[in-house]
Write a protein that holds these residues in place. Sequence first.
Motif, short mmCIF file in Angstrom:
data_model
loop_
_atom_site.label_atom_id
_atom_site.label_comp_id
_atom_site.label_asym_id
_atom_site.label_seq_id
_atom_site.Cartn_x
_atom_site.Cartn_y
_atom_site.Cartn_z
N PRO A 115 0.83 -1.21 0.00
CA PRO A 115 0.00 0.00 0.00
C PRO A 115 0.86 1.26 0.00
N PHE A 116 0.32 2.33 -0.54
CA PHE A 116 1.00 3.62 -0.49
C PHE A 116 0.86 4.17 0.92
N ALA A 117 1.96 4.42 1.59
CA ALA A 117 1.96 4.90 2.97
C ALA A 117 2.17 6.40 3.00
N ARG A 118 1.35 7.08 3.80
CA ARG A 118 1.49 8.52 4.00
C ARG A 118 1.95 8.75 5.44
N SER A 119 2.87 9.67 5.63
CA SER A 119 3.35 10.00 6.98
C SER A 119 2.36 10.95 7.65
N TRP A 120 2.16 10.78 8.95
CA TRP A 120 1.28 11.70 9.68
C TRP A 120 1.87 13.09 9.66
N PRO A 121 1.07 14.13 9.93
CA PRO A 121 1.55 15.51 9.83
C PRO A 121 2.72 15.84 10.76
N HIS A 122 2.89 15.10 11.86
CA HIS A 122 4.01 15.37 12.77
C HIS A 122 5.35 15.00 12.15
N GLY A 123 5.35 14.15 11.11
CA GLY A 123 6.59 13.69 10.50
C GLY A 123 7.37 12.79 11.46
N ASP A 124 8.69 12.72 11.28
CA ASP A 124 9.54 11.96 12.19
C ASP A 124 9.67 12.75 13.49
N VAL A 125 9.44 12.09 14.62
CA VAL A 125 9.46 12.79 15.89
C VAL A 125 10.47 12.15 16.85
N SER A 126 11.07 12.98 17.70
CA SER A 126 12.00 12.49 18.70
C SER A 126 11.50 12.82 20.11
N ALA A 127 10.28 13.33 20.21
CA ALA A 127 9.61 13.57 21.48
C ALA A 127 8.14 13.21 21.27
N THR A 128 7.48 12.80 22.33
CA THR A 128 6.09 12.37 22.21
C THR A 128 5.20 13.56 21.82
N PRO A 129 4.56 13.49 20.64
CA PRO A 129 3.68 14.57 20.19
C PRO A 129 2.26 14.37 20.72
N ASP A 130 1.41 15.34 20.46
CA ASP A 130 -0.01 15.19 20.76
C ASP A 130 -0.60 14.08 19.91
N ASP A 131 -1.69 13.47 20.42
CA ASP A 131 -2.40 12.47 19.63
C ASP A 131 -2.94 13.12 18.37
N LEU A 132 -3.20 12.29 17.38
CA LEU A 132 -3.72 12.77 16.11
C LEU A 132 -4.98 11.99 15.78
N GLU A 133 -6.03 12.69 15.37
CA GLU A 133 -7.25 11.99 14.99
C GLU A 133 -7.14 11.53 13.54
N ILE A 134 -7.44 10.28 13.32
CA ILE A 134 -7.48 9.69 11.99
C ILE A 134 -8.94 9.45 11.66
N THR A 135 -9.40 9.95 10.54
CA THR A 135 -10.80 9.78 10.19
C THR A 135 -11.05 8.41 9.59
N SER A 136 -12.30 8.13 9.36
CA SER A 136 -12.69 6.82 8.82
C SER A 136 -12.24 6.63 7.37
N LYS A 137 -11.65 7.65 6.75
CA LYS A 137 -11.17 7.49 5.37
C LYS A 137 -9.89 6.66 5.31
#
Length: 117
Positions: free
Chosen positions: A76-98
Amino acid sequence: MIELPVDTSDTNWAKRQVRQQRYYYEETLTAAGNGEWITLPPGHDGFLVGMEIGAGAQGRVEYTTAPISVIESGAPFARSWPHGDVSATPDDLEITSKATAVRGVNISGQTRLYVSG
């Protein structure tokens, strides 16, 4: 590929006090590389996806909107979440039903992916 498991501790659903079953999954990634794709149930309002980052670690979350058959084929084509690569714990991200599936990617150290909804 892993189906997002039902949260068996969800007593509100068992008593029919909420309109949707809740789900929960977490995975600790210790080796560099991709975690398993976790398929998301269709028709759900949305899911929270997060990643805890250990000391000196780096990781990211990826999602796909590919059909299940493409996820099963491993391409499958993978998309990175908006936070990108992180080295500290970011806020949670909501993923929609899409989105049809999510996965954690461990770049270094130890990370923990969690999905709930």
